[in-house]
Design an enzyme around this catalytic site. Structure first.
Site, PDB file in Angstrom:
ATOM      1  CB  THR A  61       0.543  11.052   1.839  1.00 18.22           C
ATOM      2  OG1 THR A  61       0.267   9.673   1.713  1.00 18.22           O
ATOM      3  CG2 THR A  61       1.744  11.412   1.000  1.00 18.22           C
ATOM      4  CG  ASP A  74      -1.704   1.177   1.450  1.00 20.95           C
ATOM      5  OD1 ASP A  74      -2.412   1.560   0.509  1.00 20.95           O
ATOM      6  OD2 ASP A  74      -1.656   1.767   2.553  1.00 20.95           O
ATOM      7  CG  LEU A  75       1.756   5.699  -1.782  1.00 23.79           C
ATOM      8  CD1 LEU A  75       3.236   5.411  -1.978  1.00 23.79           C
ATOM      9  CD2 LEU A  75       1.214   6.507  -2.967  1.00 23.79           C
ATOM     10  CG  ASP A  76      -1.507   7.759   0.789  1.00 23.72           C
ATOM     11  OD1 ASP A  76      -0.413   8.045   0.282  1.00 23.72           O
ATOM     12  OD2 ASP A  76      -2.592   8.196   0.380  1.00 23.72           O
ATOM     13  CD  GLU A 133      -3.802  -1.548   2.817  1.00 20.79           C
ATOM     14  OE1 GLU A 133      -3.852  -0.737   3.756  1.00 20.79           O
ATOM     15  OE2 GLU A 133      -4.146  -1.265   1.677  1.00 20.79           O
ATOM     16  CG  ASP A 134      -2.042   2.603   6.334  1.00 20.67           C
ATOM     17  OD1 ASP A 134      -2.379   2.219   5.189  1.00 20.67           O
ATOM     18  OD2 ASP A 134      -2.300   3.745   6.761  1.00 20.67           O
ATOM     19  CB  SER A 185      -2.021   3.016  -3.639  1.00 17.27           C
ATOM     20  OG  SER A 185      -2.511   4.265  -3.228  1.00 17.27           O
ATOM     21  CB  ALA A 186      -7.350   3.856  -2.283  1.00 14.20           C
ATOM     22  CB  SER A 187      -3.403   7.479  -3.721  1.00 11.67           C
ATOM     23  OG  SER A 187      -3.059   8.745  -4.234  1.00 11.67           O
ATOM     24  CE  LYS A 239      -6.039  -0.541  -1.005  1.00 15.30           C
ATOM     25  NZ  LYS A 239      -4.929   0.246  -0.443  1.00 15.30           N
ATOM     26  CG  ASN A 272      -2.866  12.558  -6.332  1.00 11.73           C
ATOM     27  OD1 ASN A 272      -2.934  13.116  -7.433  1.00 11.73           O
ATOM     28  ND2 ASN A 272      -3.756  12.775  -5.378  1.00 11.73           N
ATOM     29  CE  LYS A 308      -4.068   7.214   9.157  1.00  8.63           C
ATOM     30  NZ  LYS A 308      -3.264   6.822  10.295  1.00  8.63           N
TER      31      LYS A 308
HETATM   32  P1  B16 Z   1      -6.128  10.483  -3.627  1.00  8.86           P
HETATM   33  P2  B16 Z   1      -3.633   4.238   0.142  1.00  8.86           P
HETATM   34  C1  B16 Z   1      -5.407   6.275   0.099  1.00  8.86           C
HETATM   35  O1  B16 Z   1      -4.153   5.732  -0.187  1.00  8.86           O
HETATM   36  C2  B16 Z   1      -5.374   7.116   1.372  1.00  8.86           C
HETATM   37  O2  B16 Z   1      -5.108   6.323   2.504  1.00  8.86           O
HETATM   38  C3  B16 Z   1      -6.712   7.811   1.536  1.00  8.86           C
HETATM   39  O3  B16 Z   1      -6.717   8.618   2.696  1.00  8.86           O
HETATM   40  C4  B16 Z   1      -7.001   8.656   0.299  1.00  8.86           C
HETATM   41  O4  B16 Z   1      -8.259   9.288   0.399  1.00  8.86           O
HETATM   42  C5  B16 Z   1      -6.970   7.751  -0.946  1.00  8.86           C
HETATM   43  O5  B16 Z   1      -5.708   7.123  -1.017  1.00  8.86           O
HETATM   44  C6  B16 Z   1      -7.216   8.522  -2.228  1.00  8.86           C
HETATM   45  O6  B16 Z   1      -6.153   9.391  -2.449  1.00  8.86           O
HETATM   46  O7  B16 Z   1      -7.008  11.625  -3.214  1.00  8.86           O
HETATM   47  O8  B16 Z   1      -4.660  10.837  -3.723  1.00  8.86           O
HETATM   48  O9  B16 Z   1      -6.623   9.803  -4.885  1.00  8.86           O
HETATM   49  O10 B16 Z   1      -3.518   4.178   1.618  1.00  8.86           O
HETATM   50  O11 B16 Z   1      -4.627   3.257  -0.455  1.00  8.86           O
HETATM   51  O12 B16 Z   1      -2.292   4.214  -0.544  1.00  8.86           O
HETATM   52 MG    MG Z   2      -2.821   3.199   3.358  1.00  7.52          MG
END
Ligand code: B16
Ligand code: MG
Length: 218
Positions: free
Chosen positions: A17, A9-11, A169-170, A114-116, A145, A118, A45
């Site tokens: 972040t 996972d990233l964040d 994962e966190d 990751s869900a991000s 997720k 970015n 998260k």
């Molecule tokens: P973005 P992960 C998630 O990343 C974050 O934990 C979550 O807080 C955030 O809303 C989501 O990414 C979306 O991020 O706005 O950059 O698309 O923990 O799955 O790496």
């Molecule tokens: Mg995370």
């Protein structure tokens, strides 16, 4: 344990972040006339940007038109990106490099799940992009997720059976997604919160080379 591919996972696992997400969401909440606390940020998260805004508006008791909703999503992301812009390798969490280098030296495939949306710019900023054989992020998935989709796509890209994959994962939803994918889940964070994980560590400094060797041994 015969693990042959690793998914991160990233964040909250590679970089913290969450603090920048928090500042950007807090700014929006304040503009809309209410407070947003660090404790409430815990709910965000591993949750998609869209879902985070829905939760935020619930907290503030704010109803939005579709137009306002879209505008606030963009505004929050622009503020968040200003923080990302200033990131560098010093923000990589302790001993992440130790684990990545261990895997690279042994040619073990590595993916990001990751869900991000970015994820790529963040990995580029902290100079880790080249470690990853596959990147699956918020742009690639239709189901969030705890659905296993993100990790199953990653396993497919690494051409590895899910049962041979491990996930760091966190977030609770992330651990559930890994378990739903039939992968070995490792919680990085508080063991009480991530109790559904197969193994728990507060951070990567607690993960020894012996443990990593055990994971990959036949
Ligand atoms: P973005 P992960 C998630 O990343 C974050 O934990 C979550 O807080 C955030 O809303 C989501 O990414 C979306 O991020 O706005 O950059 O698309 O923990 O799955 O790496
Ligand atoms: Mg995370």
């Amino acid at each position: 344990m015969s693990i042959s591919a690793f998914i991160f996972d990233l964040d909250g696992v590679i970089v913290d972040t969450a603090k920048y997400h928090y500042l950007a969401w807090k700014k929006l909440a304040n503009e809309l006339g209410f407070e947003f606390t660090k404790d409430q940020n815990e709910l965000f998260k591993g949750v998609s940007r869209k879902r985070c805004l829905e939760i935020l508006l619930d907290i503030g008791g704010v109803t939005a038109t579709q137009e306002q909703f879209d505008k606030w999503m963009i505004e929050k992301n622009e503020d968040y990106l200003e923080y990302i812009e200033k990131m560098d390798a010093s923000e990589i969490l302790p001993d992440v490099h130790k684990v990545l280098d261990f895997l690279k030296e042994r040619n073990i495939p590595i993916a990001l799940g990751s869900a991000s949306k970015n994820a790529r710019p963040i990995l580029k900023k902290v100079n880790l992009l080249t470690y990853f054989d596959a990147i699956v992020d918020g742009n690639d998935v239709t189901k969030a997720k705890p659905d296993p989709e993100v990790f199953l796509i990653a396993a497919g890209k690494l051409a590895t059976a899910p049962e041979k994959c491990l996930v760091f994962e966190d977030a609770v939803a992330g651990i559930q997604a890994a378990n739903n994918a039939k992968m070995l889940s490792i919680g990085i964070g508080h063991p009480d919160i991530l109790s559904e994980a197969k193994y728990n560590f507060n951070d990567f400094t607690e993960i020894s080379i012996d443990f990593l060797n055990d994971l990959i041994s036949e």
